[in-house]
Design an enzyme around this catalytic site. Structure first.
Site, PDB file in Angstrom:
ATOM      1  N   LYS A  83     -35.827 -24.697  86.259  1.00  9.71           N
ATOM      2  CA  LYS A  83     -36.241 -23.594  87.145  1.00  9.71           C
ATOM      3  C   LYS A  83     -35.145 -22.542  87.297  1.00  9.71           C
ATOM      4  CE  LYS A  83     -39.585 -26.279  89.902  1.00  9.71           C
ATOM      5  NZ  LYS A  83     -39.330 -27.684  89.555  1.00  9.71           N
ATOM      6  N   ILE A  87     -29.650 -14.048  87.695  1.00  5.83           N
ATOM      7  CA  ILE A  87     -29.604 -12.869  86.811  1.00  5.83           C
ATOM      8  C   ILE A  87     -29.472 -13.350  85.366  1.00  5.83           C
ATOM      9  CG2 ILE A  87     -28.636 -11.350  88.573  1.00  5.83           C
ATOM     10  CD1 ILE A  87     -25.881 -11.742  87.110  1.00  5.83           C
ATOM     11  N   GLY A  88     -29.833 -12.477  84.419  1.00  3.50           N
ATOM     12  CA  GLY A  88     -29.885 -12.875  83.011  1.00  3.50           C
ATOM     13  C   GLY A  88     -28.605 -13.511  82.501  1.00  3.50           C
ATOM     14  N   THR A  90     -26.083 -15.027  84.069  1.00  6.26           N
ATOM     15  CA  THR A  90     -25.795 -16.355  84.632  1.00  6.26           C
ATOM     16  C   THR A  90     -26.779 -17.392  84.072  1.00  6.26           C
ATOM     17  OG1 THR A  90     -25.003 -15.296  86.636  1.00  6.26           O
ATOM     18  CG2 THR A  90     -25.506 -17.641  86.795  1.00  6.26           C
TER      19      THR A  90
HETATM   20  O1  S5P Z   1     -44.968 -26.415  91.688  1.00  9.16           O
HETATM   21  C1  S5P Z   1     -44.374 -27.349  91.183  1.00  9.16           C
HETATM   22  C2  S5P Z   1     -43.587 -27.203  90.036  1.00  9.16           C
HETATM   23  C3  S5P Z   1     -42.967 -28.324  89.506  1.00  9.16           C
HETATM   24  S1  S5P Z   1     -42.155 -28.137  87.995  1.00  9.16           S
HETATM   25  N1  S5P Z   1     -44.481 -28.590  91.727  1.00  9.16           N
HETATM   26  C4  S5P Z   1     -43.858 -29.695  91.207  1.00  9.16           C
HETATM   27  O2  S5P Z   1     -44.021 -30.790  91.765  1.00  9.16           O
HETATM   28  N2  S5P Z   1     -43.049 -29.562  90.092  1.00  9.16           N
HETATM   29  C5  S5P Z   1     -42.310 -30.719  89.536  1.00  9.16           C
HETATM   30  O3  S5P Z   1     -43.244 -31.712  89.120  1.00  9.16           O
HETATM   31  C6  S5P Z   1     -41.377 -31.397  90.530  1.00  9.16           C
HETATM   32  O4  S5P Z   1     -40.082 -30.836  90.438  1.00  9.16           O
HETATM   33  C7  S5P Z   1     -41.406 -32.855  90.100  1.00  9.16           C
HETATM   34  O5  S5P Z   1     -40.439 -33.066  89.093  1.00  9.16           O
HETATM   35  C8  S5P Z   1     -42.795 -33.025  89.474  1.00  9.16           C
HETATM   36  C9  S5P Z   1     -43.834 -33.649  90.387  1.00  9.16           C
HETATM   37  O6  S5P Z   1     -43.501 -34.952  90.752  1.00  9.16           O
HETATM   38  P1  S5P Z   1     -44.519 -35.949  91.510  1.00  9.16           P
HETATM   39  O7  S5P Z   1     -43.697 -37.173  91.764  1.00  9.16           O
HETATM   40  O8  S5P Z   1     -44.954 -35.291  92.781  1.00  9.16           O
HETATM   41  O9  S5P Z   1     -45.660 -36.198  90.557  1.00  9.16           O
END
Ligand code: S5P
Length: 285
Positions: A83, A87-88, A90
């Protein structure tokens, strides 16, 4: 279509799986065991490198290389859920550097576009540079031709256009803006983390991977400490695999529903089957 998206759909159909297993666990050995146990049943393995203790940064033999070897063995794509949001310049350093050197082992990474479209340009420079460098080093085709079946040495990006957590700030206008930014970088952006399909123009071929997915407790094998239900105590909201696939999502992301289980391989197979049946049903409609 992005080469990794083509490969992903090839995998989905050959493995009969729309499953991404999310390694929400905290040690390197357990992460590698999870990848090995679930490998036959998943098409994508999602990591959070920064929650793992024991990461070995050694090039060629370290944790990234071990994970890449499992991806070749079982044929799955590695998705580091970093995620990026800075900025680009970094974001480039975060992608390439530090102990994790994500660029070297993760086929897919993701980003919030909150800092603007130039961050995508920054990541794209690194991703496309890596493919070229790798080609030069190995003398092999960037699409993995000649090594049929193994993941290609391509790099791709998913943008977060929607989130699964209650009260998140990604409203409809933000989602639309994210999709329009993605359209200007089709050569690097594969698609989205979102809760529904994002394609609305004829030339759109974005993939959607969806987190917040669980089987209802009464269908689970009831062998884990954490049995996901409609929500978790910290705002995660769950939808069933069948509902997500029928609404048009391409890949379901399942974390604790699989990785907290003592029989994670069997759990992954259970999720794979439910999602695949829904996918076949959708294709018949
Ligand atoms: O909106 C989001 C985006 C992501 S990438 N909601 C999420 O839950 N995730 C990721 O998906 C979160 O960081 C975690 O690694 C996974 C969901 O995990 P769970 O245990 O709830 O299935």
């Amino acid at each position: 279509m992005h080469p990794l998206t083509i490969y992903l759909f090839h995998l989905i159909h050959s493995k009969k799986s729309n499953l991404c297993v999310s390694a929400d666990i905290t040690t390197v050995p357990s992460m590698l065991s999870l990848a090995d146990a679930c490998g036959p049943h998943m098409v994508v393995f999602k990591t959070h490198a920064d929650i793992l203790s024991g990461w070995d940064p050694t090039p060629v033999t370290g944790t990234g290389a071990k994970l890449a070897a499992l991806a070749r063995k079982h044929r799955f794509l590695i998705f580091e859920d970093r995620k990026f949001a800075d900025i680009g310049s970094t974001a480039q350093l975060q992608y390439e550097g530090g102990d994790y050197r994500i660029l070297e082992w993760a086929h897919i990474v993701n980003a919030h576009v909150i800092s603007g479209p130039d961050m995508i340009r920054g990541l794209k420079e690194m991703g496309q540079g890596w493919v070229k460098k790798h080609d030069d080093l190995k003398g092999m085709n960037a699409r993995g031709e000649g090594k049929v079946g193994e993941p290609p040495e391509e790099r791709g990006l998913l943008l977060l256009s929607q989130m699964s957590s209650a009260g998140n700030l990604l409203d409809e206008a933000y989602t639309k803006k994210t999709v329009s930014i993605a359209r200007t970088h089709r050569d690097f952006v594969m698609g989205f983390i979102a809760l529904e399909p994002m394609n609305s123009e004829p030339e759109d071929d974005f993939v959607v991977m969806t987190p917040g997915c669980s089987l209802p407790p009464d269908q689970s094998l009831d062998d884990s400490e954490f049995v996901p239900g409609a929500e978790d105590p910290l705002g995660q909201q769950y939808v069933t695999p069948r509902d997500l696939i029928l609404r048009g999502c391409d890949v379901i992301i399942v974390g604790r529903g699989i990785c907290n289980s003592k029989i994670s391989g069997a759990k992954a197979e259970q999720y794979k089957k439910v999602a695949w049946e829904a996918y076949e049903e959708r294709l018949r409609q």
